[in-house]
Write a protein that holds these residues in place. Structure first.
Motif, PDB file in Angstrom:
ATOM      1  N   ARG A   6     106.807  40.515 -10.117  1.00 55.14           N
ATOM      2  CA  ARG A   6     106.249  41.653 -11.199  1.00 55.14           C
ATOM      3  C   ARG A   6     105.033  41.071 -11.933  1.00 55.14           C
ATOM      4  NH1 ARG A   6     108.761  40.170 -14.989  1.00 55.14           N
ATOM      5  NH2 ARG A   6     110.539  41.144 -14.733  1.00 55.14           N
ATOM      6  N   GLY A   9     102.025  42.854  -9.547  1.00 55.55           N
ATOM      7  CA  GLY A   9     101.243  43.709  -9.799  1.00 55.55           C
ATOM      8  C   GLY A   9      99.884  43.617 -11.129  1.00 55.55           C
ATOM      9  N   LYS A  10      99.475  42.552 -11.347  1.00 57.76           N
ATOM     10  CA  LYS A  10      98.164  42.617 -12.054  1.00 57.76           C
ATOM     11  C   LYS A  10      97.004  42.058 -11.137  1.00 57.76           C
ATOM     12  CE  LYS A  10     100.765  40.040 -15.180  1.00 57.76           C
ATOM     13  NZ  LYS A  10     100.666  38.585 -16.677  1.00 57.76           N
ATOM     14  N   ARG A  12      95.860  44.423  -9.862  1.00 55.31           N
ATOM     15  CA  ARG A  12      95.123  45.862  -9.823  1.00 55.31           C
ATOM     16  C   ARG A  12      94.116  45.655 -10.676  1.00 55.31           C
ATOM     17  NH1 ARG A  12      97.985  51.921 -10.333  1.00 55.31           N
ATOM     18  NH2 ARG A  12      96.069  52.923 -10.175  1.00 55.31           N
ATOM     19  N   GLU A  19      93.702  54.090  -4.570  1.00 48.53           N
ATOM     20  CA  GLU A  19      95.216  54.429  -5.525  1.00 48.53           C
ATOM     21  C   GLU A  19      95.963  54.720  -4.370  1.00 48.53           C
ATOM     22  OE1 GLU A  19      95.679  54.808  -8.366  1.00 48.53           O
ATOM     23  OE2 GLU A  19      93.588  54.260  -9.657  1.00 48.53           O
ATOM     24  N   TRP A  22      97.043  51.105  -3.828  1.00 47.73           N
ATOM     25  CA  TRP A  22      98.183  50.721  -4.794  1.00 47.73           C
ATOM     26  C   TRP A  22      99.651  51.417  -4.273  1.00 47.73           C
ATOM     27  CZ3 TRP A  22      97.265  46.352  -6.405  1.00 47.73           C
ATOM     28  CH2 TRP A  22      96.078  45.364  -6.228  1.00 47.73           C
ATOM     29  N   ALA A  23      98.983  52.963  -4.481  1.00 49.46           N
ATOM     30  CA  ALA A  23     100.504  53.259  -4.130  1.00 49.46           C
ATOM     31  C   ALA A  23     101.330  53.047  -3.265  1.00 49.46           C
ATOM     32  CB  ALA A  23      99.926  54.934  -4.023  1.00 49.46           C
ATOM     33  N   ASN A  26     102.384  49.174  -5.016  1.00 54.62           N
ATOM     34  CA  ASN A  26     103.469  48.952  -5.705  1.00 54.62           C
ATOM     35  C   ASN A  26     104.765  49.552  -5.516  1.00 54.62           C
ATOM     36  OD1 ASN A  26     102.032  48.503  -8.726  1.00 54.62           O
ATOM     37  ND2 ASN A  26     101.770  50.952  -8.726  1.00 54.62           N
ATOM     38  N   ARG A  29     106.789  46.304  -4.003  1.00 54.53           N
ATOM     39  CA  ARG A  29     106.328  45.574  -4.804  1.00 54.53           C
ATOM     40  C   ARG A  29     107.792  45.355  -5.147  1.00 54.53           C
ATOM     41  NH1 ARG A  29     104.757  44.893 -10.336  1.00 54.53           N
ATOM     42  NH2 ARG A  29     103.144  47.107  -9.996  1.00 54.53           N
ATOM     43  N   THR A  30     108.081  47.124  -4.829  1.00 50.13           N
ATOM     44  CA  THR A  30     109.462  47.348  -5.986  1.00 50.13           C
ATOM     45  C   THR A  30     110.909  47.145  -4.704  1.00 50.13           C
ATOM     46  OG1 THR A  30     108.413  48.477  -7.097  1.00 50.13           O
ATOM     47  CG2 THR A  30     110.864  49.620  -7.050  1.00 50.13           C
TER      48      THR A  30
END
Length: 281
Positions: A6, A9-10, A12, A19, A22-23, A26, A29-30
């Motif tokens: 988690r 994610g910071k 960013r 974008e 980052w998509a 993310n 990361r999931t």
């Protein structure tokens, strides 16, 4: 482990990236978080199992090499004892465990997800990275335990620990490059995982992980360090965590160059093979 993922994610807020990147970040990361949760779902000890597995290997190798074979080792700032040898051993095994665990699992990352492969919009370049990052995060718990024991014995934390992220980058680039290569080839050659297991067994004993580099004949020692990036990475881990002084700058530099070349080479091969994945699976 979920908190560790988690916090990633910071980034960013710090890195100015578009974008689309980052998509994908993310999504990755999931996927990593779900993979970590699924590995030990339902078990009593849960995410403690990776640490226990690493410590069990530490105890076995320490007993065999330090007690039975009586291998002696002297390190700066640490007393000469069986525990010192165990810490030295553990420092070399941590990157190896992360490397081999991630590489072996990444080999089946594409063939094990045929539904995702057939989705046109899914970024397939993420699949091999998921097991690699998951295994790396698991190995970080062993690294934290190692740093704790070293600090308890030597009563100090070496400033060289600040260099660990750079070593991780080299390690991850090497693992990801080979992971892309074996993941792509496994779609067409299902013998790759078994072949990889044999190669890693040979690679393990060709790397000074459970025995000191001084045991290698001098005429071969330089060749092992310059051509085997894992040998250099393991020694730099030991330099940074145990000694507090990097003694293998040159080897680390060469291993970093090899890692970059392997990463882009593996990614290129994976992308060339990717259009045929859906047809084969």
């Amino acid at each position: 482990m979920r908190g560790f993922v988690r916090k990633a994610g910071k980034l960013r807020r710090i890195l100015p990236v578009n974008e689309q990147f980052w998509a994908k970040f993310n999504l990755l990361r999931t996927l990593v978080r779900r993979d970590l949760d699924a590995r030990y779902k339902g078990s009593i000890l849960g995410n403690l199992w990776p640490l226990l597995n690493q410590l069990s290997q530490l105890l076995i190798y320490t007993y065999v090499f330090s007690v039975v074979l009586r291998v002696k080792l002297t390190l700066k700032s640490l007393p000469e004892s069986n525990l010192t040898f165990g810490l030295w051993l553990f420092a070399g095994l941590i990157p190896w465990i992360a490397f081999t665990g991630g590489l072996i699992q990444s080999a089946s990352s594409v063939v094990g997800q045929p539904n995702l492969v057939k989705k046109v919009v899914f970024p397939l370049t993420l699949l091999p990275l998921v097991p690699i990052l998951s295994t790396f995060i698991e190995s970080s718990f062993g690294l934290m335990a190692l740093i704790f024991f070293v600090a308890a014995i030597s009563h100090t934390l070496h400033t060289t620990l600040a260099l660990l992220p750079l070593v991780w980058l080299t390690q991850l680039l090497l693992t990801a490059g080979l992971g892309y290569l074996v993941a792509g080839l496994t779609v067409f050659l299902r013998d790759i995982p078994q072949t990889l297991g044999m190669i890693l067994n040979i690679w393990f004993y060709a790397t000074p992980l459970v025995y000191p580099a001084s045991a290698i004949p001098e005429q071969w020692r330089s060749l092992i360090f310059w051509l085997n990036p894992i040998a250099a990475i393991a020694e730099v881990y030991r330099d940074i965590v145990l000694v507090g002084e990097v003694k293998h700058w040159g080897e680390w530099g060469v291993s970093s160059l090899i890692a970059v070349l392997v990463f882009f080479g593996g990614l290129w091969c994976y992308r060339r093979l990717r259009p045929a994945f859906a047809d084969v699976l």
